[in-house]
Design a protein around this motif. Structure first.
Motif, PDB file in Angstrom:
ATOM      1  N   THR A 214       0.835  -1.214   0.000  1.00 55.28           N
ATOM      2  CA  THR A 214       0.000   0.000   0.000  1.00 55.28           C
ATOM      3  C   THR A 214       0.866   1.258   0.000  1.00 55.28           C
ATOM      4  O   THR A 214       1.798   1.371   0.799  1.00 55.28           O
ATOM      5  N   TYR A 215       0.549   2.167  -0.895  1.00 57.33           N
ATOM      6  CA  TYR A 215       1.251   3.446  -0.936  1.00 57.33           C
ATOM      7  C   TYR A 215       0.318   4.538  -0.451  1.00 57.33           C
ATOM      8  O   TYR A 215      -0.867   4.554  -0.809  1.00 57.33           O
ATOM      9  N   VAL A 216       0.858   5.451   0.349  1.00 54.31           N
ATOM     10  CA  VAL A 216       0.079   6.617   0.779  1.00 54.31           C
ATOM     11  C   VAL A 216       0.858   7.862   0.373  1.00 54.31           C
ATOM     12  O   VAL A 216       2.084   7.806   0.220  1.00 54.31           O
ATOM     13  N   SER A 217       0.150   8.977   0.207  1.00 56.18           N
ATOM     14  CA  SER A 217       0.805  10.212  -0.210  1.00 56.18           C
ATOM     15  C   SER A 217       0.840  11.159   0.985  1.00 56.18           C
ATOM     16  O   SER A 217      -0.197  11.664   1.406  1.00 56.18           O
ATOM     17  N   LEU A 218       2.036  11.377   1.526  1.00 54.41           N
ATOM     18  CA  LEU A 218       2.127  12.141   2.781  1.00 54.41           C
ATOM     19  C   LEU A 218       2.079  13.646   2.530  1.00 54.41           C
ATOM     20  O   LEU A 218       2.616  14.137   1.539  1.00 54.41           O
ATOM     21  N   ASN A 219       1.430  14.356   3.451  1.00 53.85           N
ATOM     22  CA  ASN A 219       1.298  15.809   3.265  1.00 53.85           C
ATOM     23  C   ASN A 219       1.658  16.592   4.523  1.00 53.85           C
ATOM     24  O   ASN A 219       0.877  17.395   5.002  1.00 53.85           O
ATOM     25  N   PRO A 220       2.869  16.344   5.072  1.00 54.98           N
ATOM     26  CA  PRO A 220       3.278  17.157   6.224  1.00 54.98           C
ATOM     27  C   PRO A 220       3.622  18.571   5.768  1.00 54.98           C
ATOM     28  O   PRO A 220       3.701  18.834   4.562  1.00 54.98           O
ATOM     29  N   ILE A 221       3.864  19.459   6.725  1.00 53.10           N
ATOM     30  CA  ILE A 221       4.257  20.829   6.388  1.00 53.10           C
ATOM     31  C   ILE A 221       5.534  20.795   5.559  1.00 53.10           C
ATOM     32  O   ILE A 221       6.491  20.114   5.909  1.00 53.10           O
ATOM     33  N   ILE A 223       8.364  23.310   3.410  1.00 50.73           N
ATOM     34  CA  ILE A 223       8.804  24.706   3.258  1.00 50.73           C
ATOM     35  C   ILE A 223       9.621  24.861   1.973  1.00 50.73           C
ATOM     36  O   ILE A 223       9.219  25.548   1.053  1.00 50.73           O
ATOM     37  N   ASP A 224      10.772  24.177   1.893  1.00 52.83           N
ATOM     38  CA  ASP A 224      11.587  24.317   0.676  1.00 52.83           C
ATOM     39  C   ASP A 224      11.283  23.240  -0.367  1.00 52.83           C
ATOM     40  O   ASP A 224      11.515  23.451  -1.547  1.00 52.83           O
ATOM     41  N   GLY A 225      10.800  22.094   0.077  1.00 52.21           N
ATOM     42  CA  GLY A 225      10.435  21.024  -0.865  1.00 52.21           C
ATOM     43  C   GLY A 225      11.611  20.326  -1.502  1.00 52.21           C
ATOM     44  O   GLY A 225      11.455  19.555  -2.445  1.00 52.21           O
ATOM     45  N   THR A 226      12.836  20.604  -0.996  1.00 50.64           N
ATOM     46  CA  THR A 226      14.020  20.019  -1.635  1.00 50.64           C
ATOM     47  C   THR A 226      14.922  19.301  -0.641  1.00 50.64           C
ATOM     48  O   THR A 226      16.109  19.096  -0.903  1.00 50.64           O
ATOM     49  N   GLY A 227      14.412  18.972   0.538  1.00 50.05           N
ATOM     50  CA  GLY A 227      15.190  18.183   1.494  1.00 50.05           C
ATOM     51  C   GLY A 227      16.128  18.987   2.370  1.00 50.05           C
ATOM     52  O   GLY A 227      16.984  18.412   3.052  1.00 50.05           O
ATOM     53  N   MET A 228      16.013  20.321   2.380  1.00 49.14           N
ATOM     54  CA  MET A 228      16.970  21.144   3.133  1.00 49.14           C
ATOM     55  C   MET A 228      16.478  21.548   4.526  1.00 49.14           C
ATOM     56  O   MET A 228      17.270  21.671   5.452  1.00 49.14           O
ATOM     57  N   CYS A 229      15.176  21.812   4.689  1.00 47.66           N
ATOM     58  CA  CYS A 229      14.715  22.434   5.944  1.00 47.66           C
ATOM     59  C   CYS A 229      14.326  21.417   7.021  1.00 47.66           C
ATOM     60  O   CYS A 229      14.319  21.731   8.201  1.00 47.66           O
ATOM     61  N   GLY A 230      13.975  20.229   6.632  1.00 49.74           N
ATOM     62  CA  GLY A 230      13.588  19.200   7.604  1.00 49.74           C
ATOM     63  C   GLY A 230      12.147  19.306   8.066  1.00 49.74           C
ATOM     64  O   GLY A 230      11.690  18.499   8.882  1.00 49.74           O
ATOM     65  N   GLY A 231      11.417  20.307   7.562  1.00 46.67           N
ATOM     66  CA  GLY A 231      10.028  20.527   8.013  1.00 46.67           C
ATOM     67  C   GLY A 231       9.117  19.329   7.750  1.00 46.67           C
ATOM     68  O   GLY A 231       8.184  19.076   8.506  1.00 46.67           O
ATOM     69  N   CYS A 232       9.400  18.594   6.706  1.00 45.11           N
ATOM     70  CA  CYS A 232       8.465  17.537   6.295  1.00 45.11           C
ATOM     71  C   CYS A 232       8.872  16.166   6.791  1.00 45.11           C
ATOM     72  O   CYS A 232       8.403  15.156   6.286  1.00 45.11           O
ATOM     73  N   ARG A 233       9.781  16.136   7.799  1.00 51.05           N
ATOM     74  CA  ARG A 233      10.292  14.822   8.206  1.00 51.05           C
ATOM     75  C   ARG A 233       9.186  13.983   8.852  1.00 51.05           C
ATOM     76  O   ARG A 233       8.276  14.509   9.489  1.00 51.05           O
ATOM     77  N   PHE A 234       9.295  12.688   8.652  1.00 51.22           N
ATOM     78  CA  PHE A 234       8.344  11.774   9.300  1.00 51.22           C
ATOM     79  C   PHE A 234       9.116  10.544   9.746  1.00 51.22           C
ATOM     80  O   PHE A 234      10.163  10.224   9.189  1.00 51.22           O
TER      81      PHE A 234
END
Ligand SMILES: Cc1cc2nc3c(=O)[nH]c(=O)nc-3n(C[C@H](O)[C@H](O)[C@H](O)COP(=O)(O)OP(=O)(O)OC[C@H]3O[C@@H](n4cnc5c(N)ncnc54)[C@H](O)[C@@H]3O)c2cc1C
Ligand code: FES
Length: 294
Positions: A214-221, A223-234
């Motif tokens: 099963t694949y899910v599409s994650l939607n955390p916060i 910010i940069d969308g390029t792996g630099m800020c860490g905002g979207c870590r899970f």
């Protein structure tokens, strides 16, 4: 470089769902199912992510569908045809893996998550797969793209929580029935975190049903969308850390620690409310000023 809004329409009858077609030739050339863009409406706007819900390489356009949640999505909903959006960055994120599977692919879209299911269903169908799509929403007014989804599906099942359209059920109910009835190669689920959590639970093999990838599409916060800020870590259930923008957004649903992600998604509620209240206040003040001068 500003990006023109070529088309805009409201979806459903809830007043909170919108579809826009944007002129973004370079992004349209490279877009695939699974990719997203980062949008900044104007100089004072925030950058926020939206999935590429469709693309037309010849016309140089992409389609976005969004639900008004807070300040940024409300600001976007106030833009009109021929207005220009200041920044659109993309395509970002990984495109989904496309192959011909042995058994049907089940694609589940919940609420505004129906839109990102479209390019996935379309590309998987073009690869020769049998596509069974389940779309669900709280009520009929929040459903949209029924015919568009039907056009890329062999079977379309519609669910509403209140029974105002299709079957009165959560999307996991027809999913369970399908898994009992026939072999399924993969399940893809896009929608609210809570929906994706229960879909992943249904297919993880821990109950009476067999395990289905099963694949899910994650939607955390993001910010940069390029792996630099860490905002979207899970984090995963094994304690590993990933970044949804560069490792996803589509990931193996059985590895996601949904409890942690659900908690993180609530972290900025107060600031988000404050920002929306401030924007609503500014809009009212502007309306009042325009009424006075006209
Ligand atoms: C990869 C990805 C694709 C997405 N695709 C879509 C889409 O196609 N259509 C759609 O309607 N929504 C999509 N979203 C969610 C969308 O980005 C948020 O609804 C939007 O940012 C809300 O901003 P706001 O200012 O209107 O609301 P706010 O009041 O700021 O926030 C409301 C909620 O939106 C989420 N959010 C806020 N800021 C961000 C941010 N920078 N990044 C991610 N989530 C945020 C949070 O969960 C928050 O609680 C996507 C999110 C991600 C990560
Ligand atoms: S959005 Fe910054 S690391 Fe993913």
């Amino acid at each position: 470089m500003p990006y023109k809004i070529l088309e805009k329409r409201e979806l459903g009858n809830s007043g909170i769902l919108f579809e826009m077609i944007l002129h973004t030739p370079l992004i349209a050339q490279k877009a695939h199912a699974g990719n997203f863009i980062l949008v900044r409406v104007n100089e004072t706007g925030e950058r926020f992510p939206l999935t590429i819900a469709d693309y037309d390489r010849e016309k140089g356009t992409i389609t976005i569908v969004f639900q008004v949640f807070g300040k940024s999505t409300k600001l976007l909903s106030h833009q009109k045809i021929d207005d220009e959006i200041l920044d659109v960055v993309g395509p970002l994120g990984n495109k989904i893996h496309i192959q011909k599977y042995e058994y049907p692919v089940v694609i589940i879209g919940g609420g505004v998550g129906i839109a990102p299911c479209y390019p996935q269903a379309k590309e998987l169908k073009e690869a020769g797969n049998k596509i069974i799509t389940i779309i669900g929403a709280r009520n009929t007014g929040l459903l949209f793209w029924r015919e568009k989804m039907r056009s890329v599906s062999d079977e379309l099942i519609i669910c509403t929580d209140d029974g105002t359209e299709g079957i009165k059920a959560l999307v996991t109910e027809p999913l369970e029935e399908l898994i009992v009835k026939e072999k399924i190669s993969i399940v893809i689920a896009i929608g609210p975190l809570i929906m994706m959590k229960y879909v992943a639970q249904t297919t993880d093999g821990s109950g009476d049903l067999p395990k289905v990838k099963t694949y899910v599409s994650l939607n955390p916060i993001m910010i940069d969308g390029t792996g630099m800020c860490g905002g979207c870590r899970f984090s995963t259930v094994d304690g590993d850390i990933y970044f949804a923008c560069v490792d996803g957004p589509d990931v193996d649903g059985h590895m996601v620690d949904f409890e942690n992600l659900l908690k993180r998604s609530m972290r900025f509620k107060d600031q988000e409310k404050e920002s929306l209240d401030k924007y609503d206040h500014e809009c009212k003040a502007l309306d009042k000023f325009q009424n006075e001068v006209s």
